[in-house]
Design a protein around this motif. Structure first.
Motif, PDB file in Angstrom:
ATOM      1  N   TYR A 254     -86.544  14.394 -48.317  1.00 40.21           N
ATOM      2  CA  TYR A 254     -86.903  13.645 -49.142  1.00 40.21           C
ATOM      3  C   TYR A 254     -88.137  13.871 -49.704  1.00 40.21           C
ATOM      4  N   ALA A 255     -89.152  14.387 -48.775  1.00 37.07           N
ATOM      5  CA  ALA A 255     -90.254  15.102 -49.255  1.00 37.07           C
ATOM      6  C   ALA A 255     -90.273  15.945 -50.418  1.00 37.07           C
ATOM      7  N   LEU A 256     -89.231  17.178 -50.206  1.00 37.07           N
ATOM      8  CA  LEU A 256     -88.881  18.219 -51.277  1.00 37.07           C
ATOM      9  C   LEU A 256     -88.365  17.644 -52.439  1.00 37.07           C
ATOM     10  N   LEU A 257     -87.818  16.562 -52.645  1.00 36.18           N
ATOM     11  CA  LEU A 257     -87.248  15.814 -53.735  1.00 36.18           C
ATOM     12  C   LEU A 257     -88.641  15.106 -54.461  1.00 36.18           C
ATOM     13  N   LYS A 258     -89.706  14.753 -53.896  1.00 41.10           N
ATOM     14  CA  LYS A 258     -90.918  14.559 -54.239  1.00 41.10           C
ATOM     15  C   LYS A 258     -91.785  15.617 -54.474  1.00 41.10           C
ATOM     16  N   GLY A 259     -91.460  16.747 -54.496  1.00 40.23           N
ATOM     17  CA  GLY A 259     -92.326  18.001 -54.702  1.00 40.23           C
ATOM     18  C   GLY A 259     -93.253  18.183 -53.484  1.00 40.23           C
ATOM     19  N   VAL A 260     -93.135  17.661 -52.427  1.00 34.75           N
ATOM     20  CA  VAL A 260     -94.144  17.725 -51.423  1.00 34.75           C
ATOM     21  C   VAL A 260     -93.463  18.855 -50.537  1.00 34.75           C
ATOM     22  N   THR A 261     -94.468  19.787 -50.347  1.00 32.51           N
ATOM     23  CA  THR A 261     -94.069  21.129 -49.676  1.00 32.51           C
ATOM     24  C   THR A 261     -94.892  21.150 -48.152  1.00 32.51           C
ATOM     25  N   THR A 262     -95.781  20.437 -47.976  1.00 31.28           N
ATOM     26  CA  THR A 262     -96.536  20.371 -46.618  1.00 31.28           C
ATOM     27  C   THR A 262     -97.001  18.962 -46.583  1.00 31.28           C
ATOM     28  N   VAL A 263     -96.827  18.631 -45.261  1.00 35.35           N
ATOM     29  CA  VAL A 263     -97.502  17.278 -44.886  1.00 35.35           C
ATOM     30  C   VAL A 263     -98.276  17.540 -43.448  1.00 35.35           C
ATOM     31  N   VAL A 264     -99.349  16.297 -43.667  1.00 31.98           N
ATOM     32  CA  VAL A 264    -100.070  16.288 -42.400  1.00 31.98           C
ATOM     33  C   VAL A 264     -99.472  15.123 -41.740  1.00 31.98           C
ATOM     34  N   ASP A 265     -98.689  15.406 -40.468  1.00 31.48           N
ATOM     35  CA  ASP A 265     -98.143  14.448 -39.589  1.00 31.48           C
ATOM     36  C   ASP A 265     -99.007  14.106 -38.515  1.00 31.48           C
ATOM     37  N   VAL A 266     -99.554  12.688 -38.638  1.00 32.03           N
ATOM     38  CA  VAL A 266    -100.199  12.289 -37.654  1.00 32.03           C
ATOM     39  C   VAL A 266     -99.487  11.180 -36.710  1.00 32.03           C
ATOM     40  N   GLY A 267     -98.240  11.543 -36.526  1.00 31.89           N
ATOM     41  CA  GLY A 267     -97.247  11.209 -35.619  1.00 31.89           C
ATOM     42  C   GLY A 267     -97.115   9.814 -35.369  1.00 31.89           C
ATOM     43  N   ARG A 268     -96.272   9.482 -34.017  1.00 29.30           N
ATOM     44  CA  ARG A 268     -96.032   8.323 -33.883  1.00 29.30           C
ATOM     45  C   ARG A 268     -97.068   7.789 -32.716  1.00 29.30           C
ATOM     46  N   TYR A 269     -98.152   7.625 -33.451  1.00 30.87           N
ATOM     47  CA  TYR A 269     -99.469   7.228 -32.584  1.00 30.87           C
ATOM     48  C   TYR A 269    -100.173   6.006 -33.254  1.00 30.87           C
ATOM     49  N   PHE A 270    -100.345   5.186 -32.577  1.00 27.96           N
ATOM     50  CA  PHE A 270    -101.080   4.016 -32.879  1.00 27.96           C
ATOM     51  C   PHE A 270    -101.775   3.364 -31.640  1.00 27.96           C
ATOM     52  N   PRO A 271    -102.728   2.539 -31.847  1.00 25.54           N
ATOM     53  CA  PRO A 271    -103.532   1.966 -30.875  1.00 25.54           C
ATOM     54  C   PRO A 271    -102.725   1.354 -29.810  1.00 25.54           C
ATOM     55  N   GLY A 272    -102.761   1.653 -28.627  1.00 29.26           N
ATOM     56  CA  GLY A 272    -102.059   1.128 -27.557  1.00 29.26           C
ATOM     57  C   GLY A 272    -100.717   1.881 -27.239  1.00 29.26           C
ATOM     58  N   ALA A 273    -100.242   2.831 -28.163  1.00 34.03           N
ATOM     59  CA  ALA A 273     -99.130   3.626 -27.856  1.00 34.03           C
ATOM     60  C   ALA A 273     -99.362   4.689 -26.873  1.00 34.03           C
ATOM     61  N   PRO A 274     -98.664   5.189 -26.146  1.00 34.43           N
ATOM     62  CA  PRO A 274     -98.743   6.464 -25.144  1.00 34.43           C
ATOM     63  C   PRO A 274     -98.931   7.642 -25.966  1.00 34.43           C
ATOM     64  N   GLY A 275     -99.872   8.362 -25.669  1.00 35.94           N
ATOM     65  CA  GLY A 275    -100.114   9.670 -26.376  1.00 35.94           C
ATOM     66  C   GLY A 275     -98.945  10.604 -26.329  1.00 35.94           C
ATOM     67  N   ASP A 276     -97.858  10.398 -25.520  1.00 34.26           N
ATOM     68  CA  ASP A 276     -96.708  11.321 -24.899  1.00 34.26           C
ATOM     69  C   ASP A 276     -95.784  11.141 -26.042  1.00 34.26           C
ATOM     70  N   LEU A 277     -95.775  10.254 -27.071  1.00 28.57           N
ATOM     71  CA  LEU A 277     -94.785  10.039 -27.985  1.00 28.57           C
ATOM     72  C   LEU A 277     -95.021  11.142 -28.969  1.00 28.57           C
ATOM     73  N   VAL A 278     -96.288  11.545 -29.549  1.00 29.17           N
ATOM     74  CA  VAL A 278     -96.266  12.702 -30.321  1.00 29.17           C
ATOM     75  C   VAL A 278     -95.990  14.031 -29.516  1.00 29.17           C
ATOM     76  N   TRP A 279     -96.540  14.111 -28.408  1.00 30.60           N
ATOM     77  CA  TRP A 279     -96.041  15.371 -27.768  1.00 30.60           C
ATOM     78  C   TRP A 279     -94.509  15.632 -27.604  1.00 30.60           C
ATOM     79  N   GLU A 280     -93.751  14.507 -26.935  1.00 23.99           N
ATOM     80  CA  GLU A 280     -92.318  14.524 -27.174  1.00 23.99           C
ATOM     81  C   GLU A 280     -91.557  14.900 -28.381  1.00 23.99           C
ATOM     82  N   ASP A 281     -92.276  14.470 -29.507  1.00 21.48           N
ATOM     83  CA  ASP A 281     -91.800  14.915 -30.693  1.00 21.48           C
ATOM     84  C   ASP A 281     -92.193  16.570 -31.207  1.00 21.48           C
ATOM     85  N   PHE A 282     -93.057  16.802 -30.703  1.00 21.02           N
ATOM     86  CA  PHE A 282     -93.542  18.367 -30.760  1.00 21.02           C
ATOM     87  C   PHE A 282     -92.621  19.161 -29.955  1.00 21.02           C
ATOM     88  N   ARG A 283     -92.195  18.859 -28.868  1.00 23.28           N
ATOM     89  CA  ARG A 283     -91.405  19.645 -28.027  1.00 23.28           C
ATOM     90  C   ARG A 283     -90.016  19.319 -28.378  1.00 23.28           C
TER      91      ARG A 283
END
Length: 624
Positions: A254-283
């Motif tokens: 979908y990003a390519l369709l909009k001309g986006v070739t690079t994104v800064v992904d700040v992940g599945r992280y919000f106040p109160g969320a466990p930090g492990d979610l972002v690391w799970e997605d990385f792995r």
């Protein structure tokens, strides 16, 4: 005699060569093509001609031709300077005057969560109770009893301000729990089935930092605000690894369709969320995609600040990148909430809530201590700050980093930088702080900001893009795609901040067991550029504070070279310059004047590393 010997030697070499070429079972260390490739190595693989190229490189802002070899740019300039790089195998692409831009860089997205919500229905833009109910009814059709109906994107301001209540949807969802988050993610509506599942009753005490909205008799209406959502969200099923992988690929296309070739992904992280979610997605997702060749766009990852030691260790082991696809960007945390939920931290109270100054989401001393330690080791820091006071606190924090750890090129980022006292724009420039902003948000926020801050205050403090540039600050454009999500957390307020009050809902889900509805803050760099240039909300006939409008060049740079600079990738991407990765987009227009005035073009094709990865002619390229 010597001549005869030489002739015999040449004949022997020829015979040996013929034998090698004709012997089928012998693995040849070279072929005729390889032999000739040495002569062709001076030539380009791809040459663009008759193009209107905006390079985002101040040394050569415009060009008409570009040569590419492999995944990198060889030369940019006029055709005569490129012509000598055209060999017999070079693909020459005549663009007939079309505009070419560097590949867009999206400076703030939640990529996997965006991909997850793309397969679900939306509640954005609903303008009355009837439409609201109809959307939920449609989502409820045909699903199994007990399956979750999740969604969001509703904005009560669009129908006059009255809040929805559970009774709106109870009759059409008698056998299914429902959770529908508001557009800003700071409150949500549960139906009575979901309230029962969560054990929320008349006697449930008010949680610290949140509210259970109640009727005059004390019964819950279904609305849960901020930390009260913690009572509901742990019940929502979690997305599988397979679903998250599919979501990443879906979102990338979908990003390519909009001309986006690079994104800064700040992940599945919000106040109160466990930090492990972002690391799970990385792995589970990103390392998998890199190892299996499933990376379609370049991704710069930011991880939760509380996991800084883990990121430092990873950087020691693998460096700061996996090839040219995955970059380990830095760390992120939150200073305050949002304007829509009246939790952005302000100096003066909200106009419609005279006792409310917003919220310091994360303990300031905790942010300070952890950023000092991470910054000492050279890790980039990004902090979410929306309110004027929150932004000033983060600017002061950056000054402490400099005084404590010394002057260096740290490129401290403030995510959103939405409402600023005028003096703050000067501090951004003086301190070389990155303003990572979302221009499309101003289209939605104009009316709300005036309502919550007052006309003059909203005008002087909101989305001060031009003032930031005049103060020599760097702008990086993003979308915060998607805005409204819901998440399954095992919500434990972080030990580092027992007074954590705000929770951004975000969905992880099992698609076999429920249906979701969402608001999408679209990943749309051309839309962001247009918003920054025109600053005209949909229902307005004039710009909101026209003195803050950007030129087309400044807006393009904020989506390309400045965005690359903001994540330390400006030596690799962000401009069409010799030696950089050949990421670029071709637009539908061949008039720079029309494009600069209207920003009405569409993306015709997208290239990553010199390879065509999206074309508008490819039927079925993108499907949710």
């Amino acid at each position: 005699m010597e001549f005869l010997k030489l002739g015999m030697l040449i004949m022997a070499v020829v015979v040996a060569a013929v034998a090698l070429l004709s012997f089928p079972s012998l693995e040849r260390p070279w072929t005729l093509d390889k032999l000739l490739s040495g002569a062709d190595s001076q030539f380009a693989d791809l040459v663009l001609t008759d193009a209107l190229i905006y390079t985002s490189d101040h040394s050569t802002p415009f060009a008409e031709a570009m040569a590419i070899r492999g995944e990198r740019i060889l030369q940019v300039g006029n055709f005569s300077s490129i012509q000598g790089l055209i060999g017999r195998k070079t693909q020459v692409l005549n663009l007939k005057g079309k505009v070419v831009l560097p590949g867009f860089i999206e400076s703030h997205v939640h990529l996997i969560s965006g991909g997850l919500q793309m397969v679900q229905v939306e509640l954005n833009g609903v303008k009355d109770k009837h439409e609201f109910v109809q959307k939920v009814m449609k989502a409820a059709r045909g699903i199994e009893k007990g399956s979750w109906i999740l969604g969001g994107g509703w904005n009560n301001d669009l129908w006059g301000g009255d809040m929805p209540v559970a009774s709106w949807i109870d009759d059409i969802t008698p056998d299914n729990p429902v959770w529908l988050s508001r557009v800003d993610g700071h409150m949500g509506l549960a139906n009575s089935f979901a309230l029962r599942e969560a054990g929320i009753t008349k006697s449930t005490p008010e949680p610290v930092g949140g509210n259970i909205m109640r009727s005059s008799s004390g019964e819950p209406t279904g609305l849960l605000i901020d930390s009260a959502m913690e009572l509901m969200l742990p019940l929502i099923p979690k997305a599988s690894t397979h679903e998250r992988r599919n979501a990443m690929v879906r979102a990338s296309k979908y990003a390519l369709l909009k001309g986006v070739t690079t994104v800064v992904d700040v992940g599945r992280y919000f106040p109160g969320a466990p930090g492990d979610l972002v690391w799970e997605d990385f792995r589970d997702v990103y390392e998998w995609a890199y190892s299996t060749g499933q990376m379609h766009i370049r991704v710069c990852l930011f991880f939760p600040l509380e996991t800084w030691t883990r990121l430092v260790e990873l950087m020691k082991n693998v460096g700061r990148a996996l090839g040219n696809w995955i970059f380990l960007g830095g760390l992120k945390t939150f200073a305050d909430g949002s304007l829509g939920s009246s939790s952005a931290l302000l100096y003066k109270p909200y106009l419609d809530e005279p006792n409310n100054f917003g919220l310091e989401v994360t303990d300031h001393n905790w942010i300070l201590n952890n950023t000092i330690e991470a910054d000492k080791l050279g890790v980039q820091i990004a902090v979410h700050a929306i309110g004027d006071k929150a932004n000033d606190l983060m600017l002061e924090l950056n000054k402490v980093l400099v005084s404590t750890n010394g002057v260096r090129d740290r490129r401290f980022r403030i995510e959103h930088a939405q409402h600023l006292v005028p003096e703050a724009t000067i501090c951004f420039g003086e301190q070389s702080v990155i303003a990572s902003v979302q221009p499309q948000h101003l289209l939605d926020d104009a009316d709300a900001a005036i309502k919550k801050l007052g006309h003059d205050r909203a005008l002087k403090e909101s989305y001060l893009f031009q003032s930031l540039l005049k103060s020599n600050a760097r702008l990086a454009f993003g979308s915060d795609w998607p805005v409204s999500l819901a998440l399954n957390f095992s919500f434990e307020f972080a030990q580092y901040n027992p007074k954590m009050l705000k929770i951004y809902p975000f969905i992880t889900h099992n698609l076999t067991s429920y249906v979701c509805a969402f608001q999408v803050a679209d990943i749309n760099p051309l839309g962001a550029i247009k918003a920054a240039v025109s600053r005209t909300p949909p229902s307005w006939s004039h710009a909101w504070n026209p003195s803050e409008c950007l030129t087309i060049n400044d807006a393009l740079n904020a989506s390309t070279i400045s965005a690359a600079y903001a994540c330390f990738l400006d030596d690799q991407i962000g401009s069409l310059s010799p030696g950089k990765l050949a990421d670029f987009v071709v637009l539908s227009t061949n008039s720079w004047r029309d494009f600069a005035e209207e920003v009405s073009a569409s993306v015709v094709s997208t290239y990553v590393g010199g390879k065509l990865v999206y074309s508008e002619d490819w039927a079925g390229f993108y499907s949710a």
